[in-house]
Design a protein around this motif. Structure first.
Motif, PDB file in Angstrom:
ATOM      1  N   TYR A   8      52.788  38.163 -33.567  1.00 26.72           N
ATOM      2  CA  TYR A   8      52.129  37.775 -32.313  1.00 26.72           C
ATOM      3  C   TYR A   8      51.418  38.962 -31.653  1.00 26.72           C
ATOM      4  CZ  TYR A   8      51.635  36.014 -27.556  1.00 26.72           C
ATOM      5  OH  TYR A   8      51.148  35.641 -26.337  1.00 26.72           O
ATOM      6  N   GLY A   9      50.189  38.718 -31.188  1.00 25.48           N
ATOM      7  CA  GLY A   9      49.432  39.778 -30.527  1.00 25.48           C
ATOM      8  C   GLY A   9      48.194  40.156 -31.309  1.00 25.48           C
ATOM      9  N   ASP A  10      48.147  39.788 -32.587  1.00 25.92           N
ATOM     10  CA  ASP A  10      46.963  40.082 -33.397  1.00 25.92           C
ATOM     11  C   ASP A  10      45.994  38.896 -33.295  1.00 25.92           C
ATOM     12  OD1 ASP A  10      46.366  41.907 -36.291  1.00 25.92           O
ATOM     13  OD2 ASP A  10      45.161  40.144 -35.787  1.00 25.92           O
ATOM     14  N   PRO A  11      44.701  39.184 -33.008  1.00 26.51           N
ATOM     15  CA  PRO A  11      43.742  38.080 -32.812  1.00 26.51           C
ATOM     16  C   PRO A  11      43.565  37.157 -34.017  1.00 26.51           C
ATOM     17  CG  PRO A  11      42.663  40.251 -32.641  1.00 26.51           C
ATOM     18  CD  PRO A  11      44.126  40.504 -32.709  1.00 26.51           C
ATOM     19  N   ILE A  12      43.909  37.625 -35.225  1.00 23.65           N
ATOM     20  CA  ILE A  12      43.721  36.754 -36.404  1.00 23.65           C
ATOM     21  C   ILE A  12      44.621  35.517 -36.336  1.00 23.65           C
ATOM     22  CG2 ILE A  12      45.388  37.818 -38.003  1.00 23.65           C
ATOM     23  CD1 ILE A  12      43.047  37.420 -40.159  1.00 23.65           C
ATOM     24  N   LEU A  13      45.695  35.608 -35.539  1.00 29.06           N
ATOM     25  CA  LEU A  13      46.600  34.454 -35.406  1.00 29.06           C
ATOM     26  C   LEU A  13      46.072  33.422 -34.411  1.00 29.06           C
ATOM     27  CD1 LEU A  13      50.065  36.272 -35.404  1.00 29.06           C
ATOM     28  CD2 LEU A  13      49.037  34.996 -37.282  1.00 29.06           C
ATOM     29  N   SER A  14      44.988  33.752 -33.717  1.00 29.59           N
ATOM     30  CA  SER A  14      44.456  32.833 -32.705  1.00 29.59           C
ATOM     31  C   SER A  14      43.100  32.267 -33.081  1.00 29.59           C
ATOM     32  CB  SER A  14      44.320  33.549 -31.356  1.00 29.59           C
ATOM     33  OG  SER A  14      45.441  34.320 -31.087  1.00 29.59           O
ATOM     34  N   LYS A  15      42.655  32.517 -34.311  1.00 30.40           N
ATOM     35  CA  LYS A  15      41.333  31.991 -34.676  1.00 30.40           C
ATOM     36  C   LYS A  15      41.404  30.972 -35.809  1.00 30.40           C
ATOM     37  CE  LYS A  15      38.319  34.679 -36.867  1.00 30.40           C
ATOM     38  NZ  LYS A  15      38.203  34.225 -38.255  1.00 30.40           N
ATOM     39  N   LEU A  16      40.354  30.166 -35.861  1.00 30.65           N
ATOM     40  CA  LEU A  16      40.228  29.146 -36.901  1.00 30.65           C
ATOM     41  C   LEU A  16      39.946  29.827 -38.242  1.00 30.65           C
ATOM     42  CD1 LEU A  16      40.022  25.967 -36.879  1.00 30.65           C
ATOM     43  CD2 LEU A  16      37.543  26.287 -36.767  1.00 30.65           C
ATOM     44  N   ALA A  17      40.739  29.487 -39.265  1.00 24.69           N
ATOM     45  CA  ALA A  17      40.572  30.127 -40.576  1.00 24.69           C
ATOM     46  C   ALA A  17      39.312  29.618 -41.285  1.00 24.69           C
ATOM     47  CB  ALA A  17      41.794  29.859 -41.441  1.00 24.69           C
ATOM     48  N   LYS A  18      38.692  30.502 -42.059  1.00 21.47           N
ATOM     49  CA  LYS A  18      37.502  30.124 -42.844  1.00 21.47           C
ATOM     50  C   LYS A  18      37.918  29.297 -44.064  1.00 21.47           C
ATOM     51  CE  LYS A  18      34.540  34.086 -41.851  1.00 21.47           C
ATOM     52  NZ  LYS A  18      35.065  35.455 -41.885  1.00 21.47           N
ATOM     53  N   ASN A  55      41.605  29.411 -45.135  1.00 27.90           N
ATOM     54  CA  ASN A  55      42.377  28.191 -44.896  1.00 27.90           C
ATOM     55  C   ASN A  55      43.256  27.879 -46.113  1.00 27.90           C
ATOM     56  OD1 ASN A  55      43.137  25.376 -44.616  1.00 27.90           O
ATOM     57  ND2 ASN A  55      41.648  25.287 -42.960  1.00 27.90           N
ATOM     58  N   LEU A  56      44.376  28.583 -46.162  1.00 26.58           N
ATOM     59  CA  LEU A  56      45.250  28.534 -47.337  1.00 26.58           C
ATOM     60  C   LEU A  56      46.690  28.695 -46.870  1.00 26.58           C
ATOM     61  CD1 LEU A  56      45.238  28.678 -50.534  1.00 26.58           C
ATOM     62  CD2 LEU A  56      45.141  31.166 -50.263  1.00 26.58           C
ATOM     63  N   LEU A  57      47.590  27.864 -47.394  1.00 25.42           N
ATOM     64  CA  LEU A  57      48.998  27.985 -47.019  1.00 25.42           C
ATOM     65  C   LEU A  57      49.886  27.676 -48.219  1.00 25.42           C
ATOM     66  CD1 LEU A  57      50.735  25.034 -46.384  1.00 25.42           C
ATOM     67  CD2 LEU A  57      48.822  24.839 -44.811  1.00 25.42           C
ATOM     68  N   VAL A  58      51.081  28.219 -48.187  1.00 26.47           N
ATOM     69  CA  VAL A  58      52.054  27.950 -49.249  1.00 26.47           C
ATOM     70  C   VAL A  58      53.347  27.436 -48.616  1.00 26.47           C
ATOM     71  CG1 VAL A  58      51.100  29.662 -50.842  1.00 26.47           C
ATOM     72  CG2 VAL A  58      52.938  30.341 -49.291  1.00 26.47           C
ATOM     73  N   ALA A  74      44.997  24.185 -49.697  1.00 23.25           N
ATOM     74  CA  ALA A  74      43.808  24.863 -49.162  1.00 23.25           C
ATOM     75  C   ALA A  74      42.937  23.847 -48.432  1.00 23.25           C
ATOM     76  CB  ALA A  74      43.016  25.506 -50.296  1.00 23.25           C
ATOM     77  N   ASN A  75      42.159  24.346 -47.463  1.00 22.57           N
ATOM     78  CA  ASN A  75      41.204  23.503 -46.727  1.00 22.57           C
ATOM     79  C   ASN A  75      41.856  22.209 -46.241  1.00 22.57           C
ATOM     80  OD1 ASN A  75      39.451  25.557 -47.331  1.00 22.57           O
ATOM     81  ND2 ASN A  75      38.537  24.523 -49.075  1.00 22.57           N
ATOM     82  N   VAL A  76      42.914  22.386 -45.506  1.00 22.68           N
ATOM     83  CA  VAL A  76      43.764  21.264 -45.070  1.00 22.68           C
ATOM     84  C   VAL A  76      43.176  20.535 -43.869  1.00 22.68           C
ATOM     85  CG1 VAL A  76      45.944  22.163 -45.935  1.00 22.68           C
ATOM     86  CG2 VAL A  76      45.098  22.958 -43.744  1.00 22.68           C
ATOM     87  N   GLU A  77      43.347  19.226 -43.874  1.00 24.32           N
ATOM     88  CA  GLU A  77      42.922  18.422 -42.725  1.00 24.32           C
ATOM     89  C   GLU A  77      43.852  17.219 -42.592  1.00 24.32           C
ATOM     90  OE1 GLU A  77      39.307  15.646 -41.125  1.00 24.32           O
ATOM     91  OE2 GLU A  77      39.000  16.689 -43.034  1.00 24.32           O
ATOM     92  N   ILE A  78      44.520  17.124 -41.444  1.00 22.44           N
ATOM     93  CA  ILE A  78      45.396  15.967 -41.196  1.00 22.44           C
ATOM     94  C   ILE A  78      44.506  14.797 -40.786  1.00 22.44           C
ATOM     95  CG2 ILE A  78      47.213  15.041 -39.704  1.00 22.44           C
ATOM     96  CD1 ILE A  78      48.360  17.911 -39.546  1.00 22.44           C
ATOM     97  N   THR A  79      44.575  13.697 -41.542  1.00 26.30           N
ATOM     98  CA  THR A  79      43.690  12.565 -41.261  1.00 26.30           C
ATOM     99  C   THR A  79      44.414  11.429 -40.549  1.00 26.30           C
ATOM    100  OG1 THR A  79      44.095  11.682 -43.473  1.00 26.30           O
ATOM    101  CG2 THR A  79      42.142  13.064 -43.196  1.00 26.30           C
ATOM    102  N   ASP A  80      45.748  11.445 -40.577  1.00 24.57           N
ATOM    103  CA  ASP A  80      46.507  10.418 -39.862  1.00 24.57           C
ATOM    104  C   ASP A  80      47.928  10.929 -39.657  1.00 24.57           C
ATOM    105  OD1 ASP A  80      46.925   8.071 -38.541  1.00 24.57           O
ATOM    106  OD2 ASP A  80      46.826   6.793 -40.318  1.00 24.57           O
ATOM    107  N   PHE A  81      48.614  10.357 -38.685  1.00 22.56           N
ATOM    108  CA  PHE A  81      50.004  10.756 -38.455  1.00 22.56           C
ATOM    109  C   PHE A  81      50.763   9.608 -37.832  1.00 22.56           C
ATOM    110  CE2 PHE A  81      47.387  12.107 -34.914  1.00 22.56           C
ATOM    111  CZ  PHE A  81      48.049  11.582 -33.817  1.00 22.56           C
TER     112      PHE A  81
END
Ligand code: NI
Length: 180
Positions: A8-18, A55-58, A74-81
């Motif tokens: 926490y405190g680093d700006p990379i944690l507050s931006k939208l991933a490419k 935009n990558l997670l494990v 990768a390139n994740v998008e929630i389309t319904d919940f």
């Protein structure tokens, strides 16, 4: 290779991933993400948590009955919940902070696997929970963003400590000339 966790405190944690566009050169990065996650005893990790703007997670919840292999998204998008559940969460980028977070119980996710293959699939249980936490990271959202102002007060000092520590680490990296 285990890489340092960005806290926490680093700006990379507050931006939208490419978005990931070239799937031919992410193999080493994925391995580093797993190495780091296992070393830190996490069950999910987003790329920006090791300072990589993608935009990558494990996820690996193969210690449970629910899932028997590690997963890459990768390139994740929630389309319904659907539904709602309350589970206590922690975060490698927010050490020593844990609290109950309310999230949908099931999600439908559009994503690409590590080869770039497009997939749309439904997830529930712990997998849906971990995915939503990590997808939040990739959208620049952290679990503390769900706290009410009153609840936030409770963690204010700890967050200030983390911000100071992150600043010191960034300055150290600058002076060593290895900003990554
Ligand atoms: Ni986290």
């Amino acid at each position: 290779m285990v890489r340092p966790i960005i806290t926490y405190g680093d700006p990379i944690l507050s931006k939208l991933a490419k978005p990931v566009s070239d799937f031919s050169c992410i193999e080493d990065l994925i391995q580093d993400m797993f190495d780091t996650m296992y070393e830190e005893e996490g069950i999910g990790l987003a790329a920006n948590q090791i300072g990589i703007d993608l935009n990558l997670l494990v996820v690996d919840i193969s210690h449970t009955e629910e899932w028997d292999e590690s997963m890459v998204f990768a390139n994740v998008e929630i389309t319904d919940f659907n539904g709602e559940s309350v589970i206590e969460e922690g975060c490698l980028s927010l050490p020593e902070i844990r609290f109950d977070v309310t999230r949908p119980e099931e999600i439908v996710l559009k994503y690409q696997d590590q080869t770039g293959k497009q997939i749309e699939s439904e997830f529930g249980g712990l997998m849906a929970r971990v995915l939503q936490h990590e997808i939040d990271h990739l959208n620049g959202v952290m679990m503390i963003d769900y706290l009410s102002p009153l609840q936030f007060q409770q963690y204010k000092n700890r967050l200030q400590e983390l911000t100071n520590r992150q600043k010191e680490e960034t300055q150290e990296q600058f002076s060593r000339g290895i900003v990554l």
